[in-house]
Design a protein around this motif. Structure first.
Motif, PDB file in Angstrom:
ATOM      1  N   SER A 117       0.831  -1.209   0.000  1.00 15.25           N
ATOM      2  CA  SER A 117       0.000   0.000   0.000  1.00 15.25           C
ATOM      3  C   SER A 117       0.862   1.254   0.000  1.00 15.25           C
ATOM      4  CB  SER A 117      -0.931  -0.002   1.220  1.00 15.25           C
ATOM      5  OG  SER A 117      -1.860  -1.056   1.156  1.00 15.25           O
ATOM      6  N   LYS A 118       1.972   1.189   0.712  1.00  9.37           N
ATOM      7  CA  LYS A 118       2.867   2.343   0.765  1.00  9.37           C
ATOM      8  C   LYS A 118       3.473   2.621  -0.604  1.00  9.37           C
ATOM      9  CE  LYS A 118       6.869   4.214   3.213  1.00  9.37           C
ATOM     10  NZ  LYS A 118       7.918   3.942   4.236  1.00  9.37           N
ATOM     11  N   GLU A 119       3.871   1.567  -1.305  1.00  8.48           N
ATOM     12  CA  GLU A 119       4.433   1.724  -2.647  1.00  8.48           C
ATOM     13  C   GLU A 119       3.394   2.300  -3.608  1.00  8.48           C
ATOM     14  OE1 GLU A 119       5.785  -2.156  -3.648  1.00  8.48           O
ATOM     15  OE2 GLU A 119       7.554  -2.075  -2.346  1.00  8.48           O
ATOM     16  N   GLU A 120       2.142   1.825  -3.485  1.00  6.26           N
ATOM     17  CA  GLU A 120       1.065   2.318  -4.354  1.00  6.26           C
ATOM     18  C   GLU A 120       0.784   3.793  -4.051  1.00  6.26           C
ATOM     19  OE1 GLU A 120      -2.107  -0.329  -3.486  1.00  6.26           O
ATOM     20  OE2 GLU A 120      -1.363  -1.937  -4.791  1.00  6.26           O
ATOM     21  N   TYR A 121       0.832   4.143  -2.776  1.00 10.77           N
ATOM     22  CA  TYR A 121       0.598   5.540  -2.391  1.00 10.77           C
ATOM     23  C   TYR A 121       1.684   6.443  -2.956  1.00 10.77           C
ATOM     24  CZ  TYR A 121       0.837   9.716   0.526  1.00 10.77           C
ATOM     25  OH  TYR A 121       0.932  11.012   0.960  1.00 10.77           O
ATOM     26  N   GLN A 122       2.925   6.021  -2.810  1.00 11.88           N
ATOM     27  CA  GLN A 122       4.034   6.822  -3.314  1.00 11.88           C
ATOM     28  C   GLN A 122       3.942   6.993  -4.843  1.00 11.88           C
ATOM     29  OE1 GLN A 122       7.299   4.516  -1.748  1.00 11.88           O
ATOM     30  NE2 GLN A 122       7.468   5.770   0.109  1.00 11.88           N
ATOM     31  N   GLN A 123       3.499   5.939  -5.526  1.00 13.03           N
ATOM     32  CA  GLN A 123       3.345   6.020  -6.976  1.00 13.03           C
ATOM     33  C   GLN A 123       2.220   6.987  -7.353  1.00 13.03           C
ATOM     34  OE1 GLN A 123       5.356   4.438  -9.361  1.00 13.03           O
ATOM     35  NE2 GLN A 123       4.262   5.925 -10.647  1.00 13.03           N
ATOM     36  N   LEU A 124       1.129   6.951  -6.581  1.00 10.70           N
ATOM     37  CA  LEU A 124       0.022   7.861  -6.843  1.00 10.70           C
ATOM     38  C   LEU A 124       0.425   9.311  -6.619  1.00 10.70           C
ATOM     39  CD1 LEU A 124      -2.933   5.860  -5.244  1.00 10.70           C
ATOM     40  CD2 LEU A 124      -2.668   6.432  -7.668  1.00 10.70           C
ATOM     41  N   GLN A 131       3.307  16.564 -14.812  1.00  8.51           N
ATOM     42  CA  GLN A 131       2.819  17.711 -15.583  1.00  8.51           C
ATOM     43  C   GLN A 131       2.436  17.341 -17.014  1.00  8.51           C
ATOM     44  OE1 GLN A 131       2.296  20.692 -14.124  1.00  8.51           O
ATOM     45  NE2 GLN A 131       2.946  19.621 -12.226  1.00  8.51           N
ATOM     46  N   ALA A 132       2.723  16.091 -17.395  1.00  8.40           N
ATOM     47  CA  ALA A 132       2.415  15.675 -18.767  1.00  8.40           C
ATOM     48  C   ALA A 132       0.936  15.366 -18.955  1.00  8.40           C
ATOM     49  CB  ALA A 132       3.247  14.448 -19.138  1.00  8.40           C
ATOM     50  N   VAL A 133       0.208  15.238 -17.856  1.00 10.93           N
ATOM     51  CA  VAL A 133      -1.230  14.947 -17.956  1.00 10.93           C
ATOM     52  C   VAL A 133      -2.009  16.209 -17.634  1.00 10.93           C
ATOM     53  CG1 VAL A 133      -0.877  12.522 -17.345  1.00 10.93           C
ATOM     54  CG2 VAL A 133      -1.342  14.186 -15.557  1.00 10.93           C
ATOM     55  N   SER A 134      -3.298  16.154 -17.915  1.00 13.73           N
ATOM     56  CA  SER A 134      -4.149  17.330 -17.694  1.00 13.73           C
ATOM     57  C   SER A 134      -4.336  17.613 -16.210  1.00 13.73           C
ATOM     58  CB  SER A 134      -5.512  17.107 -18.351  1.00 13.73           C
ATOM     59  OG  SER A 134      -6.200  16.042 -17.709  1.00 13.73           O
ATOM     60  N   GLY A 135      -4.752  18.843 -15.931  1.00 12.41           N
ATOM     61  CA  GLY A 135      -4.986  19.221 -14.543  1.00 12.41           C
ATOM     62  C   GLY A 135      -6.074  18.375 -13.911  1.00 12.41           C
ATOM     63  N   ALA A 136      -7.102  18.057 -14.677  1.00  8.29           N
ATOM     64  CA  ALA A 136      -8.194  17.228 -14.162  1.00  8.29           C
ATOM     65  C   ALA A 136      -7.690  15.840 -13.787  1.00  8.29           C
ATOM     66  CB  ALA A 136      -9.309  17.129 -15.212  1.00  8.29           C
ATOM     67  N   GLU A 137      -6.797  15.303 -14.617  1.00  9.18           N
ATOM     68  CA  GLU A 137      -6.248  13.981 -14.340  1.00  9.18           C
ATOM     69  C   GLU A 137      -5.350  14.017 -13.096  1.00  9.18           C
ATOM     70  OE1 GLU A 137      -5.348   9.949 -14.537  1.00  9.18           O
ATOM     71  OE2 GLU A 137      -6.975  11.157 -15.380  1.00  9.18           O
ATOM     72  N   ARG A 138      -4.594  15.113 -12.968  1.00  5.00           N
ATOM     73  CA  ARG A 138      -3.743  15.240 -11.774  1.00  5.00           C
ATOM     74  C   ARG A 138      -4.592  15.331 -10.515  1.00  5.00           C
ATOM     75  NH1 ARG A 138      -0.838  18.855 -15.059  1.00  5.00           N
ATOM     76  NH2 ARG A 138      -1.638  20.657 -13.880  1.00  5.00           N
ATOM     77  N   ASP A 139      -5.704  16.055 -10.607  1.00  2.62           N
ATOM     78  CA  ASP A 139      -6.603  16.164  -9.451  1.00  2.62           C
ATOM     79  C   ASP A 139      -7.182  14.802  -9.091  1.00  2.62           C
ATOM     80  OD1 ASP A 139      -6.139  18.847  -9.266  1.00  2.62           O
ATOM     81  OD2 ASP A 139      -7.949  19.442 -10.385  1.00  2.62           O
ATOM     82  N   ARG A 140      -7.538  14.034 -10.136  1.00  5.49           N
ATOM     83  CA  ARG A 140      -8.086  12.686  -9.892  1.00  5.49           C
ATOM     84  C   ARG A 140      -7.061  11.811  -9.190  1.00  5.49           C
ATOM     85  NH1 ARG A 140      -8.096   7.716 -11.541  1.00  5.49           N
ATOM     86  NH2 ARG A 140      -6.414   8.108 -13.033  1.00  5.49           N
ATOM     87  N   ARG A 141      -5.816  11.877  -9.656  1.00  6.38           N
ATOM     88  CA  ARG A 141      -4.755  11.077  -9.058  1.00  6.38           C
ATOM     89  C   ARG A 141      -4.435  11.554  -7.636  1.00  6.38           C
ATOM     90  NH1 ARG A 141      -0.469  10.413 -14.160  1.00  6.38           N
ATOM     91  NH2 ARG A 141      -1.934   9.293 -15.531  1.00  6.38           N
ATOM     92  N   LYS A 142      -4.516  12.861  -7.432  1.00  9.21           N
ATOM     93  CA  LYS A 142      -4.270  13.398  -6.093  1.00  9.21           C
ATOM     94  C   LYS A 142      -5.322  12.892  -5.108  1.00  9.21           C
ATOM     95  CE  LYS A 142      -3.660  17.731  -3.567  1.00  9.21           C
ATOM     96  NZ  LYS A 142      -3.675  19.217  -3.650  1.00  9.21           N
ATOM     97  N   LYS A 143      -6.584  12.861  -5.574  1.00 12.21           N
ATOM     98  CA  LYS A 143      -7.664  12.352  -4.721  1.00 12.21           C
ATOM     99  C   LYS A 143      -7.462  10.868  -4.426  1.00 12.21           C
ATOM    100  CE  LYS A 143     -12.692  12.170  -4.334  1.00 12.21           C
ATOM    101  NZ  LYS A 143     -13.996  12.502  -4.990  1.00 12.21           N
ATOM    102  N   ALA A 144      -7.008  10.128  -5.445  1.00 11.72           N
ATOM    103  CA  ALA A 144      -6.748   8.698  -5.259  1.00 11.72           C
ATOM    104  C   ALA A 144      -5.612   8.489  -4.259  1.00 11.72           C
ATOM    105  CB  ALA A 144      -6.408   8.053  -6.598  1.00 11.72           C
ATOM    106  N   ALA A 145      -4.614   9.382  -4.316  1.00 15.72           N
ATOM    107  CA  ALA A 145      -3.490   9.297  -3.376  1.00 15.72           C
ATOM    108  C   ALA A 145      -3.964   9.564  -1.949  1.00 15.72           C
ATOM    109  CB  ALA A 145      -2.396  10.286  -3.770  1.00 15.72           C
ATOM    110  N   GLU A 146      -4.884  10.516  -1.804  1.00 17.77           N
ATOM    111  CA  GLU A 146      -5.420  10.831  -0.472  1.00 17.77           C
ATOM    112  C   GLU A 146      -6.194   9.650   0.100  1.00 17.77           C
ATOM    113  OE1 GLU A 146      -7.697  14.297  -1.251  1.00 17.77           O
ATOM    114  OE2 GLU A 146      -5.976  15.667  -1.187  1.00 17.77           O
ATOM    115  N   GLU A 147      -6.967   8.967  -0.754  1.00 19.13           N
ATOM    116  CA  GLU A 147      -7.717   7.791  -0.306  1.00 19.13           C
ATOM    117  C   GLU A 147      -6.768   6.652   0.073  1.00 19.13           C
ATOM    118  OE1 GLU A 147     -10.951   7.501   0.244  1.00 19.13           O
ATOM    119  OE2 GLU A 147     -11.146   9.638  -0.238  1.00 19.13           O
ATOM    120  N   LYS A 148      -5.720   6.504  -0.730  1.00 20.45           N
ATOM    121  CA  LYS A 148      -4.736   5.453  -0.445  1.00 20.45           C
ATOM    122  C   LYS A 148      -3.994   5.761   0.858  1.00 20.45           C
ATOM    123  CE  LYS A 148      -3.875   2.391  -2.465  1.00 20.45           C
ATOM    124  NZ  LYS A 148      -4.284   0.959  -2.336  1.00 20.45           N
ATOM    125  N   PHE A 149      -3.778   7.037   1.130  1.00 20.56           N
ATOM    126  CA  PHE A 149      -3.108   7.418   2.384  1.00 20.56           C
ATOM    127  C   PHE A 149      -3.958   7.037   3.590  1.00 20.56           C
ATOM    128  CE2 PHE A 149      -2.189  10.492   5.786  1.00 20.56           C
ATOM    129  CZ  PHE A 149      -0.831  10.255   5.955  1.00 20.56           C
TER     130      PHE A 149
END
Length: 216
Positions: A71-78, A85-103
Motif C-alpha cells: 500500500s505504501k508503494e502504491e501511495y508513493q506512486q500515486l 505535468q504531462a497529464v491534464s490538470g483534471a487527471e492530476r486532481d483525480r490522481r491526487k484524490k486517489a493518493a489521499e484515499e490510499k493514504f
C-alpha cells in the motif's frame, strides 16, 4: 513462587515460636521445583505448542506488513503520478484524490498492525501463564501425593531464591541453605510425572551405554 516461599518460611518461624517441640517432630522434605518443571515431559509439549502459536502470529504479522508495504508503494506512486505535468490538470486532481484515499488506507493498515501486535503480545502472555499454571498444578498434586505417602508435613523448594536489596547492588539468596538427599523428592516426583510420557520422548538424563570395544 517467591512470595509463597516467604510465607511458608514465616509460617514455620511463627509455628516454631509457639510450639518448638511440635516443629521438631515435623517431617520436612525438599524438592527442586525448577528441575521438576524442566524434566516433566508435558513441559516440552507445552513449549512446542507455544512456539507453534507464536509462529502462526508471526506469519499473520508478516502478511499484514507485506500488505502495508504494498500500500505504501502504491501511495508513493500515486503521489508521483499526481505531480506529472504531462497529464491534464483534471487527471492530476483525480490522481491526487486517489493518493489521499490510499493514504487513509495506509494509516488504517498501520493502526491495524499496531493493534494486532498489542493483542498478539497479550494473547501469548495469557496463554503462557495459563499453560504454566496448569503444569504447576499437575506437579503440585504429585508432590502432595508423594509427601502424604511418606508422612511429610512440609515440602520446601530448594531452587527458590529471595530478592535482597543492598546499597552496592541487589542480589538473590537461596531460601533453603541446607538439605540432605534422603529427604529430597525431586527424582521421585519426576519419575511419577513421566510415567505416562510417550515412548518417543526421553524423560531422563541417562546417557546411552558406550558401544562394546572391538576384539583384537
Amino acid at each position: 513462587m517467591k512470595k509463597v516461599m516467604k510465607k511458608l518460611l514465616l509460617a514455620m518461624l511463627a509455628f516454631a515460636l509457639m510450639n518448638g517441640s511440635a516443629l521438631a517432630q515435623a517431617r520436612i522434605a525438599t524438592i527442586n521445583l525448577q528441575k521438576v518443571f524442566e524434566k516433566y515431559w508435558r513441559t516440552e509439549q507445552v513449549t512446542a505448542a507455544l512456539k507453534d502459536r507464536v509462529a502462526e502470529l508471526e506469519k499473520t504479522h508478516k502478511e499484514l506488513l507485506d500488505g502495508w508495504k504494498k500500500s505504501k508503494e502504491e501511495y508513493q506512486q500515486l503521489v508521483e503520478d499526481s505531480n506529472n505535468q504531462a497529464v491534464s490538470g483534471a487527471e492530476r486532481d483525480r490522481r491526487k484524490k486517489a493518493a489521499e484515499e490510499k493514504f487513509k488506507d495506509l494509516k488504517a493498515s498501520e493502526d491495524n498492525i499496531t493493534q494486532f501486535e498489542r493483542q498478539a503480545s497479550v494473547t501469548i502472555g495469557e496463554q503462557k501463564t495459563r499453560l504454566r499454571k496448569n503444569l504447576l498444578d499437575e506437579i503440585k498434586l504429585t508432590i502432595e501425593s508423594k509427601a502424604k505417602a511418606s508422612n511429610y508435613t512440609l515440602v520446601l523448594d530448594t531452587g527458590s531464591q529471595s530478592y535482597a536489596a543492598d546499597p552496592t547492588g541487589p542480589y538473590y539468596t537461596p531460601n533453603v541453605l541446607y538439605w540432605t538427599e534422603s529427604g529430597d523428592l525431586t527424582d521421585a516426583v519426576i519419575s511419577q510425572l513421566n510415567v505416562g510420557a510417550p515412548l518417543s520422548m526421553p524423560v531422563t538424563d541417562e546417557k546411552p551405554a558406550p558401544p562394546p570395544k572391538a576384539k583384537k
